[in-house]
Design an enzyme around this catalytic site. Structure first.
Site, PDB file in Angstrom:
ATOM      1  N   CYS A   1     110.400   5.553 -12.440  1.00 49.35           N
ATOM      2  CA  CYS A   1     111.341   6.431 -11.844  1.00 49.35           C
ATOM      3  C   CYS A   1     111.226   7.750 -12.756  1.00 49.35           C
ATOM      4  CB  CYS A   1     112.685   5.663 -12.309  1.00 49.35           C
ATOM      5  SG  CYS A   1     113.330   5.294 -13.644  1.00 49.35           S
TER       6      CYS A   1
ATOM      7  N   ARG B   1     127.032   9.893 -11.842  1.00 48.60           N
ATOM      8  CA  ARG B   1     126.158   9.344 -12.786  1.00 48.60           C
ATOM      9  C   ARG B   1     127.070   9.193 -13.902  1.00 48.60           C
ATOM     10  NH1 ARG B   1     120.205  10.762 -14.658  1.00 48.60           N
ATOM     11  NH2 ARG B   1     119.977   9.589 -12.588  1.00 48.60           N
TER      12      ARG B   1
ATOM     13  N   GLN C   1     117.513   5.547  -6.775  1.00 52.46           N
ATOM     14  CA  GLN C   1     116.183   5.549  -7.028  1.00 52.46           C
ATOM     15  C   GLN C   1     115.228   4.431  -6.408  1.00 52.46           C
ATOM     16  OE1 GLN C   1     114.353   7.439  -9.663  1.00 52.46           O
ATOM     17  NE2 GLN C   1     112.873   6.779  -8.601  1.00 52.46           N
TER      18      GLN C   1
ATOM     19  N   HIS D   1     120.771   1.777 -10.274  1.00 50.17           N
ATOM     20  CA  HIS D   1     120.060   3.041  -9.890  1.00 50.17           C
ATOM     21  C   HIS D   1     119.745   2.922  -8.478  1.00 50.17           C
ATOM     22  CE1 HIS D   1     118.915   7.016 -10.488  1.00 50.17           C
ATOM     23  NE2 HIS D   1     118.043   7.047 -11.239  1.00 50.17           N
TER      24      HIS D   1
ATOM     25  N   ASP E   1     109.911   1.359 -16.680  1.00 49.49           N
ATOM     26  CA  ASP E   1     110.950   2.303 -16.954  1.00 49.49           C
ATOM     27  C   ASP E   1     110.749   2.358 -18.520  1.00 49.49           C
ATOM     28  OD1 ASP E   1     112.799   4.067 -16.880  1.00 49.49           O
ATOM     29  OD2 ASP E   1     114.454   2.614 -16.383  1.00 49.49           O
TER      30      ASP E   1
ATOM     31  N   ARG F   1     112.893  10.996  -3.435  1.00 44.95           N
ATOM     32  CA  ARG F   1     114.331  11.064  -3.740  1.00 44.95           C
ATOM     33  C   ARG F   1     114.978  12.090  -3.018  1.00 44.95           C
ATOM     34  NH1 ARG F   1     116.258   9.590  -8.879  1.00 44.95           N
ATOM     35  NH2 ARG F   1     118.126  10.116  -7.997  1.00 44.95           N
TER      36      ARG F   1
END
Ligand code: CP
Ligand code: NVA
Length: 304
Positions: A258, A102, A132, A129, A218, A286
């Site tokens: 997310c 990340r 996700q 991402h 988001d 996830r």
């Protein structure tokens, strides 16, 4: 050897396989049937940004598959003292079997992957991402069947999640309606060449939500943009996903986020905690989807 650095690194057929495996792996887990094909395998996770879900899902996931993990937080490693990412990749990938990163720019993860002996997974960059969206689409498939031909409304910042949804729309053949405030729109280069059947841009978020099978949003300020937070609060004020916006979507539309979420900003508490929201299952998936991803990257197409 394959990496998962952005969504389009895999084909539609590979995503079909991953969705199938996610279902199998999840079902075994729910029935307390141990499935440990990755015994003795080691996952290294490099974090240059904060995380709750990504860290827990990968760490729990590799352990449940029989392996183990090491967390490398930027500030506690030589990377934080200026060791070149290429050298870290050369060293770490001689000691572990798979790496999740990340970080900030996508170019950082690409440089790591270029010097890695083992598969590299994008656990979020400024641009993408993919883990996700893999879990999100699996969650949609679980509730509604194939996403092909459906409409997804993206409301808010044209950020890493939005960019990844756009790649997914093109690859899995569904439509993405995007509505972002002025000044925060999708970069034109990302939209260039994408057909109208895969992407439509809207000024009005209600218009984007109209007829959607899934409404998603988001945070207004992603990690790395904290200095803009105040300006963004003003700019995004009309982009809260609320009951009116959900009412514009199809009757059985799902809501996803997310997470982490800010109730009263990008989504009202009523929607986030309401009956159309599947955010907790989305978060749980996830775990299952990334177990399928690690299985695929390390063992190829497993059918058992
Ligand atoms: N959605 C997500 O990636 O959450 P974390 O930042 O907690 O990992
Ligand atoms: N767009 C957000 C997602 C967090 C999981 C960020 O990059 O901060």
């Amino acid at each position: 050897m394959r990496h998962f650095l952005q969504f389009r690194d895999f084909s539609a057929a590979e995503f079909e396989h991953l969705f199938k495996r996610t279902r199998v792996i999840k079902e075994r887990f729910k029935n307390y049937i141990a499935y440990q094909p990755l015994s003795d395998r080691m996952l290294a996770m490099v974090f240059e940004k904060s995380s709750t879900r990504t860290r827990v899902s990968f760490e729990a996931g590799i352990f449940q598959l029989g392996g183990a993990s090491i967390v490398l937080n930027m500030g506690e490693t030589q990377l934080g003292r200026g060791e070149p990412i290429e050298d870290v990749a050369r060293v770490v990938s001689r000691m572990v079997d798979i790496v999740m990163i990340r970080t900030f720019e996508q170019s950082i993860i690409e440089r790591f992957a270029a010097h890695s002996r083992v598969p590299v997974i994008n656990g979020l960059t400024n641009e993408y991402h993919p883990c996700q969206v893999l879990a999100d689409i699996y969650t949609f498939v679980e509730h509604r069947g194939s996403i092909t031909g459906k409409t997804v409304a993206w409301i808010g910042d044209s950020n890493n999640m939005c960019n990844t949804w756009l790649q997914a729309a093109t690859l899995l053949d569904f439509k993405l309606n995007v509505s972002s405030p002025s000044g925060y729109e999708l970069e034109p280069a990302r939209a260039a060449g994408v057909s109208r059947s895969h992407l439509e841009l809207f000024g009005d978020p209600l218009a984007a939500a109209r007829g959607a099978d899934l409404v998603t949003t988001d945070v207004w300020t992603s990690m790395g943009w904290e200095e803009e937070a105040d300006a963004r609060k003003d700019a995004f004020a009309a982009f809260t996903v609320d009951a009116e916006m959900m009412a514009a979507a199809r009757e059985h539309a799902l809501f996803m986020h997310c997470l982490p979420a800010h109730r009263g900003e990008e989504v009202s508490a009523e929607v986030l905690d309401g009956p159309q929201s599947v955010v907790w299952e989305e978060a749980e998936n996830r775990l299952h989807a990334q177990k399928a991803l690690m299985e695929y990257l390390l063992l190829g197409r497993v059918e058992t």
